[in-house]
Scaffold this motif. Structure first.
Motif, PDB file in Angstrom:
ATOM      1  N   LEU B 149       0.826  -1.213   0.000  1.00 29.45           N
ATOM      2  CA  LEU B 149       0.000   0.000   0.000  1.00 29.45           C
ATOM      3  C   LEU B 149       0.856   1.257   0.000  1.00 29.45           C
ATOM      4  CD1 LEU B 149      -2.884  -1.040   2.380  1.00 29.45           C
ATOM      5  CD2 LEU B 149      -3.010  -0.533  -0.060  1.00 29.45           C
ATOM      6  N   ILE B 152       2.097   1.674  -3.521  1.00 25.65           N
ATOM      7  CA  ILE B 152       0.983   2.091  -4.390  1.00 25.65           C
ATOM      8  C   ILE B 152       0.677   3.571  -4.151  1.00 25.65           C
ATOM      9  CG2 ILE B 152      -1.504   1.867  -4.787  1.00 25.65           C
ATOM     10  CD1 ILE B 152      -1.279  -1.085  -4.269  1.00 25.65           C
ATOM     11  N   TRP B 153       0.614   3.921  -2.878  1.00 22.16           N
ATOM     12  CA  TRP B 153       0.262   5.298  -2.511  1.00 22.16           C
ATOM     13  C   TRP B 153       1.236   6.282  -3.164  1.00 22.16           C
ATOM     14  CZ3 TRP B 153      -3.491   8.117  -0.527  1.00 22.16           C
ATOM     15  CH2 TRP B 153      -3.195   9.383  -0.022  1.00 22.16           C
ATOM     16  N   GLU B 184      12.597 -10.331   1.117  1.00 23.93           N
ATOM     17  CA  GLU B 184      13.611 -11.314   0.694  1.00 23.93           C
ATOM     18  C   GLU B 184      15.004 -10.692   0.759  1.00 23.93           C
ATOM     19  OE1 GLU B 184      12.445 -14.273   0.008  1.00 23.93           O
ATOM     20  OE2 GLU B 184      10.323 -13.701  -0.065  1.00 23.93           O
ATOM     21  N   GLU B 238      13.545 -19.496  -0.844  1.00 20.72           N
ATOM     22  CA  GLU B 238      12.640 -18.355  -1.009  1.00 20.72           C
ATOM     23  C   GLU B 238      11.972 -18.385  -2.385  1.00 20.72           C
ATOM     24  OE1 GLU B 238      11.768 -15.896   1.252  1.00 20.72           O
ATOM     25  OE2 GLU B 238      12.701 -17.325   2.597  1.00 20.72           O
ATOM     26  N   ALA B 241       9.344 -20.937  -2.392  1.00 28.83           N
ATOM     27  CA  ALA B 241       8.169 -20.483  -1.654  1.00 28.83           C
ATOM     28  C   ALA B 241       7.373 -19.470  -2.474  1.00 28.83           C
ATOM     29  CB  ALA B 241       8.594 -19.872  -0.327  1.00 28.83           C
ATOM     30  N   ILE B 247       0.166 -14.652  -1.721  1.00 30.48           N
ATOM     31  CA  ILE B 247      -1.261 -14.429  -1.546  1.00 30.48           C
ATOM     32  C   ILE B 247      -1.590 -12.965  -1.262  1.00 30.48           C
ATOM     33  CG2 ILE B 247      -3.181 -14.921   0.020  1.00 30.48           C
ATOM     34  CD1 ILE B 247      -1.936 -17.840   0.018  1.00 30.48           C
ATOM     35  N   THR B 251      -3.324 -10.280  -3.858  1.00 30.85           N
ATOM     36  CA  THR B 251      -4.639  -9.724  -3.540  1.00 30.85           C
ATOM     37  C   THR B 251      -4.609  -8.198  -3.605  1.00 30.85           C
ATOM     38  OG1 THR B 251      -5.019 -11.591  -2.097  1.00 30.85           O
ATOM     39  CG2 THR B 251      -6.506  -9.739  -1.849  1.00 30.85           C
ATOM     40  N   VAL B 252      -3.606  -7.588  -2.966  1.00 31.67           N
ATOM     41  CA  VAL B 252      -3.555  -6.129  -2.940  1.00 31.67           C
ATOM     42  C   VAL B 252      -3.405  -5.571  -4.356  1.00 31.67           C
ATOM     43  CG1 VAL B 252      -2.290  -4.123  -2.104  1.00 31.67           C
ATOM     44  CG2 VAL B 252      -2.654  -6.068  -0.596  1.00 31.67           C
ATOM     45  N   SER B 254      -4.218  -7.088  -7.032  1.00 27.37           N
ATOM     46  CA  SER B 254      -5.223  -7.711  -7.881  1.00 27.37           C
ATOM     47  C   SER B 254      -4.578  -8.435  -9.067  1.00 27.37           C
ATOM     48  CB  SER B 254      -6.216  -6.650  -8.366  1.00 27.37           C
ATOM     49  OG  SER B 254      -7.358  -7.261  -8.857  1.00 27.37           O
ATOM     50  N   GLN B 256      -3.771 -12.081 -10.936  1.00 26.44           N
ATOM     51  CA  GLN B 256      -4.390 -13.407 -10.940  1.00 26.44           C
ATOM     52  C   GLN B 256      -3.343 -14.508 -11.034  1.00 26.44           C
ATOM     53  OE1 GLN B 256      -4.774 -10.901 -12.838  1.00 26.44           O
ATOM     54  NE2 GLN B 256      -5.179 -11.338 -14.972  1.00 26.44           N
ATOM     55  N   PHE B 285       8.452 -26.961  -5.369  1.00 24.77           N
ATOM     56  CA  PHE B 285       9.319 -26.657  -4.243  1.00 24.77           C
ATOM     57  C   PHE B 285      10.410 -27.716  -4.106  1.00 24.77           C
ATOM     58  CE2 PHE B 285      10.447 -26.087   0.198  1.00 24.77           C
ATOM     59  CZ  PHE B 285      10.424 -24.706   0.324  1.00 24.77           C
TER      60      PHE B 285
END
Lengths: 544, 306
Positions: B149, B152-153, B184, B238, B241, B247, B251-252, B254, B256, B285
């Protein structure tokens, strides 16, 4: 490291968001309604609206499929290619859409639909009675919601324009099935070609067509240039003003809000109430409020021995003060409700609402008294009423929805005042439903919605009551009668009678009807029909 | 080497078999089931029973498990209950974004982490060192959504250089990659630093210095090359992973990728997708780890596999 990933996978299970919560609230169109519009009243004149362009909508839920017969969830994102057979006007009255007229036989078993002659599929082929028949037959065969269409016996295309639907017994809620797009006619050629995969390339009669899907991200439709049979309450009966419409599925609230503030989104659906003021201040932005077509309630597991004593349930109902819930938890974006049906669902009765309000107005003393009559008083001074050493303590289940969690905290403190302890337990919606179906629950906060009073049958009829596990033979009888009573006025009387019992012997505590908030920016012509959930996007022009 | 490889591959098979058991248990122990989702709010008991039978969910658990493993052996990850696409199709559609994101962020993190780590080791106990330790701690401990965020801001909203969200080619992956790389890079810098500190104290470093090797050459050729093994292990882990999908970041922003696919399928209890996806990720992995182990001997010829 692997462990870290696995544990994060399980936490997602718990941190399921609003999204799914929204998903489960209705089986039909998600149905908010415009009860008011507030503007920041820009001093300057509105910029001139133009035709063309792409309208961008941020929608919270991505549809699983674009085939309405394969989906349990239809909303504006996936019903654009389709048209309903009937509709409702802005006052809720049943009106024609693709059918120019309809008729129900004396015995209520035969519905005759006369289709408009000028309607064409997006392929250019004319809409025929045969294609309506095929579509309804397919719904009755393959849809996970097929039971909602009632006991259909057979369907007949009488001539090019007329379809007859025969029922084994009268089924009044069928009108509402025709209002939604579950029974929208499909292009027969495309259906033949795609069969089961129709949802991948849908073709029907609707205002927008040819969805270009980026799964997980967005869907973009092109306008149907030949469209001239828009919803009856739409201003623009012809082809949509915009060339394209894009629905973006943005899940994170902060991201959605920032996109809107940046000006990349014209319509932001499901604005959290906490952001309304901030968005209202943006030039060119408007806030549209709409009452949801369902309600949030505090449910009891009525199969539990303790809730078989109606006094306990009534005491809990009296402990609830809806004002702080609405004002504090929901920033005023809701209306308190006491009776079983909200004003947005046909069958709502003011008489019932007033009766429920009189019986269950906030009254701590009366609540304590009822508990005492049932044998529960606080004997050990811990603030929790008890009987034979057993305290009145319940688990309060709710889904992971920020607003509902705020509500739960207020409910918890209000119950404490009459000596009832509620232990809040937040679960993802799939877990919550699982517990409810299996009866592993006591108190819970949930919601329901449907555009027909038949929702009471689906929630309260003994065999169907999978949330509150309610059973009352008289209610069963009335709700079954409501399904087969074709005369609207008589039918509503039946529901009034049923609701009266549901108030006196309450399976739940109705709490409030939420207002869903939409923010629009740089557009004109936005409107939402409260009774169908439809937004006629064809009316909208982009102003900037 | 060959024998080692065969041994490793066999143990890989064992691991994957264990993974299938774990996945199956996990998926079947979480409450809620796909039938409830598929049938909407008000299903009848008959409809539930019919769908259970259709999906094969009414069979005993060991039959379901056998069918899951049997299909896996034929390379079939299953078919989504919800979308009707095969799980393989779902993964192929989403994997490119996740892979790019993992790759860019690991490259970025490696470059920053190693450079910063080496500098801080060489300048041990100076203000440079303390600054590096401080910032790497921030990078490691700041939550991903917060970094996202914040970026982005600044870089998408206040200075509209990048898009806020959505995938639209390489450009749109820059902010998400930086978000992931922050944490990382912090880890890699700390690992490089401590590993370098060990190496710097070694006799051969003093010998190199005595022989008059140029300082930078000495640090890189004699120091870093010897210090890099644990760092490679870390990078490999890493990267592996990250291939599981990020995730929160997805999500933040967006995006896919596999992370958002995981979230969606868990929410809908789409058992085949959850099972197939977790298996695929575990497989990646394990393979990444194997490759990393094999890389050791290339970086450090003293390591030989017999």
């Amino acid at each position: 490291m692997k462990k870290r990933r696995l544990s994060s996978l399980t936490t997602i299970g718990l941190s399921l968001s609003l999204l799914l919560a929204a998903c489960s609230s209705t089986t039909n169109t998600s149905a908010p309604n415009t009860s008011g519009t507030t503007t920041n009243a820009p001093a300057a004149a509105q910029p001139a609206a133009t035709e063309g362009g792409t309208l961008v909508v941020a929608a919270p839920v991505e549809p699983d499929t674009f085939d309405p017969q394969k989906s349990t969830w239809l909303d504006n994102t996936n019903n654009q290619p389709y048209d309903s057979i009937l509709s409702r006007d802005m006052q809720g009255k049943l009106v024609p859409h693709l059918a120019e007229s309809w008729q129900v036989s004396e015995d209520g078993k035969v519905w005759t639909l006369v289709m408009r002659k000028d309607v064409k599929f997006q392929s250019g082929a004319p809409l025929t009675a045969e294609s309506v028949k095929t579509s309804i037959e397919r719904f009755a065969a393959v849809s996970p919601n097929k039971d909602l269409a009632g006991p259909i016996d057979k369907i007949e295309a009488v001539d090019a324009q007329t379809v007859k639907v025969y029922f084994k017994e009268p089924f009044a809620p069928f009108a509402n099935m025709l209002v939604g797009t579950f029974l929208a006619p499909f292009d027969p050629e495309r259906l033949k070609e795609k069969g089961d995969k129709f949802g991948e390339a849908p073709l029907a009669t609707g205002p927008f067509m040819n969805p270009e899907v980026k799964r997980g991200a967005s869907v973009t439709y092109a306008k149907n240039p030949d469209y001239k049979w828009a919803l009856p309450f739409a201003e623009n009966q012809g082809a949509p003003y915009v060339d394209k419409i894009t629905f973006r599925f943005l899940k994170d609230d902060d991201t959605r809000i920032l996109e809107f503030k940046k000006g990349t989104i014209n319509i932001l659906q499901e604005v959290p109430s906490t952001y309304v003021q901030e968005l209202q201040a943006i030039p060119g932005a408007k806030i549209e409020k709409s009452m949801e077509q369902g309600m949030k309630y505090l449910g009891f597991n009525n199969q539990k021995e303790i809730f078989k004593d109606v006094r306990i349930k009534q005491a809990i109902a009296m402990a609830i003060d809806r004002d702080p819930i609405v004002q504090v938890a929901l920033s005023g974006f809701a209306q308190p409700i006491f009776g079983p049906l909200p004003p947005t669902i046909p069958g709502y009765s003011e008489k019932i609402e007033n009766m429920a309000k009189d019986m269950y107005g906030h009254n701590v003393e009366k609540g304590k008294q009822l508990l005492a009559e049932a044998g529960y008083t606080d004997t050990n001074g811990d603030g929790i009423a008890d009987k034979d050493g057993k305290p009145l303590s319940f688990e309060l289940l709710l889904p992971e929805d920020p607003a509902l969690q705020r509500v739960a905290q207020i409910v918890q403190s209000q119950l404490k005042e009459i000596g009832v302890e509620a232990k809040i337990a937040v679960h993802d919606i799939a877990t919550l439903k699982d517990k409810a179906i299996k009866g592993n629950h006591e108190l819970f906060l949930l919601y329901f919605g449907l555009n027909d009073p038949d929702i009471l049958y689906l929630l309260m009829q003994t065999d169907n009551s999978k949330r509150v596990h309610y059973s009352n033979p008289k209610v069963d009888e009335l709700l079954a009668k409501g399904r087969t009573t074709m005369n609207e006025e008589e039918r509503m009387k039946v529901y009034e009678e049923a609701q009266e019992i549901l108030v006196k012997d309450p399976p739940w505590v109705p709490l409030y009807v939420a207002e869903s908030v939409t923010a629009t920016r740089n557009i004109e012509g936005y409107k939402l029909n409260p009774f169908t959930g439809d937004i006629p996007f064809g009316d909208i022009r982009i102003t900037k | 080497m060959q024998r080692y490889l065969i041994r490793r591959l066999l143990s890989l098979l064992g691991t994957l078999l264990g993974v299938t058991i774990l996945i199956f248990l996990l998926v079947h122990l979480i409450p809620g089931d796909p039938v409830q989702y598929l049938l909407g709010e008000h299903p009848t008991d008959e409809a539930i029973a019919a769908l259970n039978a259709q999906l094969g969910l009414d069979r005993p658990w060991y039959v379901q498990y056998a069918s899951f493993v049997g299909k896996l052996l034929q390379g079939d990850l299953g078919t989504s209950y919800i979308t009707g696409y095969t799980v393989w199709q779902e993964i192929v559609e989403r994997f490119p974004i996740t892979f790019q994101l993992a790759l860019y962020s690991v490259i970025l993190a490696t470059v920053i982490g190693i450079v910063v780590g080496v500098i801080s080791a060489v300048k041990q106990n100076t203000w440079v060192d303390r600054l590096v330790v401080f910032f790497s701690l921030i990078g490691i401990s700041a939550p991903g959504f917060w970094i996202a965020l914040f970026l982005i801001w600044i870089f998408a909203y206040k200075l509209p250089i990048f898009p806020i969200s959505g995938y639209d080619g390489f450009f749109s992956l820059i902010l998400p990659s930086i978000t992931l790389a922050m944490g990382e890079a912090g880890l890699i810098a700390r690992m490089t630093r401590s590993s370098m500190l060990d190496v710097i104290k070694q006799d051969y470093m003093r010998t190199a210095q005595a022989k008059g090797a140029p300082h930078l050459w000495m640090i890189l050729r004699h120091g870093l090359q010897n210090a890099v093994i644990p760092v490679i292990t870390l990078i490999g882990l890493e990267f592996g992973a990250l291939l599981a999908g990020a995730i929160v970041t997805e999500t933040v922003f967006s995006l896919q990728g596999l992370g958002s696919l995981a979230i969606e399928s868990i929410g809908k209890r789409d058992l085949p997708t959850i099972q197939g996806l977790v298996f695929f990720v575990a497989f990646l992995f394990a393979i990444t780890n194997l490759i990393v182990d094999l890389l050791y001997s290339w970086f450090d010829p003293r390591i030989k596999y017999e």
